[in-house]
Design an enzyme around this catalytic site. Structure first.
Site, PDB file in Angstrom:
ATOM      1  CB  THR A 228      47.137  43.523  28.798  1.00  0.00           C
ATOM      2  OG1 THR A 228      47.277  42.271  29.493  1.00  0.00           O
ATOM      3  CG2 THR A 228      47.306  44.676  29.764  1.00  0.00           C
ATOM      4  CD  GLU A 229      43.621  39.003  27.918  1.00  0.00           C
ATOM      5  OE1 GLU A 229      44.561  39.743  27.560  1.00  0.00           O
ATOM      6  OE2 GLU A 229      43.668  37.765  27.878  1.00  0.00           O
ATOM      7  CG  ASN A 230      46.591  42.255  33.228  1.00  0.00           C
ATOM      8  OD1 ASN A 230      46.660  42.336  32.006  1.00  0.00           O
ATOM      9  ND2 ASN A 230      47.613  42.489  34.016  1.00  0.00           N
TER      10      ASN A 230
END
Lengths: 214, 236, 214, 236
Positions: A48-50
């Site tokens: 997940t990008e975060n």
């Protein structure tokens, strides 16, 4: 007219094409459903990008941690073997070509692999891009899951995108409610039809020339 | 379960071909993956381009790989030290090539490769001979040199703990270039002092996430270059 | 002719100019001695290029850790509040202007602040630069500690460096065995003489015009 | 001993002037330094340029700062969400400026500022409207866009643990942009859920080394944006 594949079936069909051990990033919406249909004997590791690898399913109410969310800002869990990292490292994974598969929703995909999924370009609309442009440029395989047409029946698979582009020539495969479609050097080609769907129906609902399965 | 473990250092390096570009972790002796390097000597691949901060010491590890005639080019920041004899001799004989890169630029070029950044600008080397032939460009009135990323086919790295997914931790200053090299190489091969199950490393403490690692070999009691040299050892 | 300052006195004099709480990187040789002369009531935090802040003094034989060394490849210790990091982060600290003071040895310093301390440029010599070029470009204050002349009596403070440069216009202050010298917009200026040393002696041993203390 | 502790959030932000550029950590609600933002609202500095991935939610935290008219420009990747009303309204009225930056480019530009890299090349945005007016250049036959670093006067960041030297750890995905912002701002102000003595954080587990931190305020029981919004709260 057939019902074609449901959202779940589209996601399940996409999951079939992802090899065991892949690092996978799933977009918001139907793509998220892919995680529910991992084929027997395979394991995907979700990015997940975060800032997390090894993302697990949503938590129960009492195991929820307000500081553990995905890029869609939904609460998630961490599986054994997970890792947290900051945003520059996270997008190094994306931009550096370390993620194997990204499954995205879209507004339009063109026969040359262009994708438009971030903005309608309407004047006055507030533009918001997030990580979409990084993902389409960096991830090795860009798959799209989308209804074949819009709610009003307009084709989403088109000759040229009319909406502002997210990336050029990046999409390799499209899973719709009607068919699985490859983006080839010569344009769209059906590689599989949903049960009961005819090639002619797909052709009629596609906004660009499309070749039948070989 | 995903399992990147590999039974031996010999199998881990067996597909490194002649002509490969190989990053080798470590700063001097600290963090040098001696067992993997010795396996590469046994394996025998030649015409290697090797990227490391230095060029090895004594006649073990990286110095032994060079001494064995397997390396045609070194990319490093500091190719000599009080105990490095092998590289200097070959270099003076014109038998090995050298690309000298300032240490910070070396680190950043390796990171850039891992991060998908083909080039960046740095103030380092501006006005010096090491900037000759390079593009210089001003930003806010200050000159900077453009530097390209530095990619590799393989990375050989030593870590402290690893899990089967490839998450790694390091020991103190043995960390140095290794996390960057894991990012930058097409295939990253790691020797771990300790293998733990998935979940055995707190996700907050992971230094190298498993996505950057391809193969892990447990080497529970690794030799240390300094001790080998003190004992007068050579390899093979 | 006076003996001037000893190596230790040069280091101690340099230490006087470093403010409390500074982040400091010390080069190999005389600069390392600065850590022995931190003025009463001040604390410096030492950075070493190979990935550590909070470096402490050399260990005793039995507390030695083979994986804990400084950029000069000497064994060191970690003080409470130390941190380890990789090389890209370490040189971000340097290049990004986060280190307050770097004290370096040198072969030559020019009246315009140029420094040459990495190579004699001799044909056949093996060039080795390490982190020197990053440090002189990135650290806020570059101080040099050096004997005023070479062993053969040649000036090390010169009009123009004859050796290959490490960096241009970067040195702000020089501590020699004879004097403390500032690099000003108008060239070298003595700001302090070692006990018993005359300005004339300093002037005679300097390879460029030099101004007396005001 | 070096001690970067600051007695209150009010004192920590007291010298942020009108017109300052302020980075604010957090991704959505996760990692948002609500107490520091609210202190900045109380402080009242205006004409701020704020850098954050989003534009806040509800009427607390960053959204409240914007709603209070203190922000003249947002630099972010995703300025709207299901619960963000404040920014969209001001934007449609032409009362706030927006610089839209893709998320990965935003992260890399912030890191670049911290690392002394004035510009770099990225494939992101090539061929899109977001690349308009930017330099495009080919490396190995592929086009890339040049992007400049993104510096700030101040960073407001929330962390999990801090020691008096400024070493920080974070909690899970609340880490996100914060370590990068600590690097990129001239003055970094941190709110820590827990302050520990120097040595209380294992040097191997430090995520942000103290050199990137200037002021630390202990906020032992921070409010969470999601809970404030669920409770229908607004600020001030």
């Amino acid at each position: 007219m057939s019902a074609g594949w449901t959202r779940e079936q589209m996601a399940a069909r996409a999951a079939q094409d992802i090899p065991d051990g892949s690092y996978v990033n799933l977009g918001i919406g139907i793509p998220e459903l892919v995680a529910k249909f991992v084929p027997e004997g395979r394991e995907f590791i979700y990015h997940t990008e975060n800032g997390m690898l090894g993302m697990g399913p949503p938590p129960s109410e009492d195991e929820r941690d307000l500081d553990l969310m995905n890029a869609g800002k939904k609460y998630v869990t961490a599986l054994p073997g997970a890792a947290y990292f900051h945003h520059a490292d996270s997008f190094s994974m994306i931009r550096g070509g370390h993620i194997d598969v990204c499954v995205l929703g879209t507004m339009q995909v063109a026969a040359n692999g262009d994708i438009a999924n971030w903005s309608t370009g309407e004047p006055g609309a507030i533009p918001a891009v997030g990580g979409a442009m990084d993902l389409v440029q960096g991830v090795k395989n860009i798959y799209v899951i989308t209804q074949h047409t819009t709610k009003t029946g307009e084709p989403k698979l088109v000759e040229r995108c009319s909406y502002p582009l997210t990336g050029l020539g990046v999409v390799s495969r499209i899973y719709t409610d009607l068919a699985v479609v490859d983006v080839t050097a010569r344009g769209f080609r059906v590689i599989e039809l949903a049960p009961g769907v005819t090639f002619e129906e797909v052709e009629r609902k596609t906004g660009a020339p499309i070749m039948p399965a070989e | 379960m995903i399992d990147k473990r590999c039974p031996s250092v010999a199998e881990a390096v067996a597909d490194i071909p002649d002509g490969a570009t190989v990053m080798v972790g470590g700063f001097g002796a600290s963090g040098s993956p001696i067992e993997l390097i010795h396996a590469l000597i046994d394996h025998g691949a030649r015409d290697l381009t090797v990227i490391n901060n230095n060029t090895g010491n004594g006649e073990v590890g990286l110095a032994a790989l060079i001494g064995n005639g397997q390396v045609c080019k070194m990319i490093c920041s500091f190719p000599r030290s009080s105990q490095s004899k092998v590289f200097p001799e070959l270099y003076k004989q014109g038998r090995i090539e050298l690309e000298l890169v300032p240490q910070g630029t070396l680190a950043e070029r390796i990171r850039a490769a891992g991060a998908g950044i083909p080039a960046f600008y740095t103030p380092t080397t501006v006005g010096t001979v090491l900037a000759e032939g390079k593009e210089v460009r001003e930003f806010d009135g200050r000159p900077y040199v453009m530097e390209p990323w530095l990619q590799a086919d393989f990375a050989l790295v030593k870590c402290e703990m690893a899990d089967p997914v490839g998450n790694l931790t390091y020991n103190k200053t043995a960390r140095n270039f290794s996390p960057l090299m894991c990012m930058a190489a097409r295939t990253t091969i790691v020797q771990a002092r300790k293998l733990v199950p998935a979940g055995g490393i707190d996700p907050e403490h992971v230094v190298t996430p498993g996505i950057f690692v391809n193969r892990i070999v447990e080497v529970t009691d690794p030799v240390h270059e300094d001790l080998l040299i003190a004992a007068g050892r050579s390899y093979p």
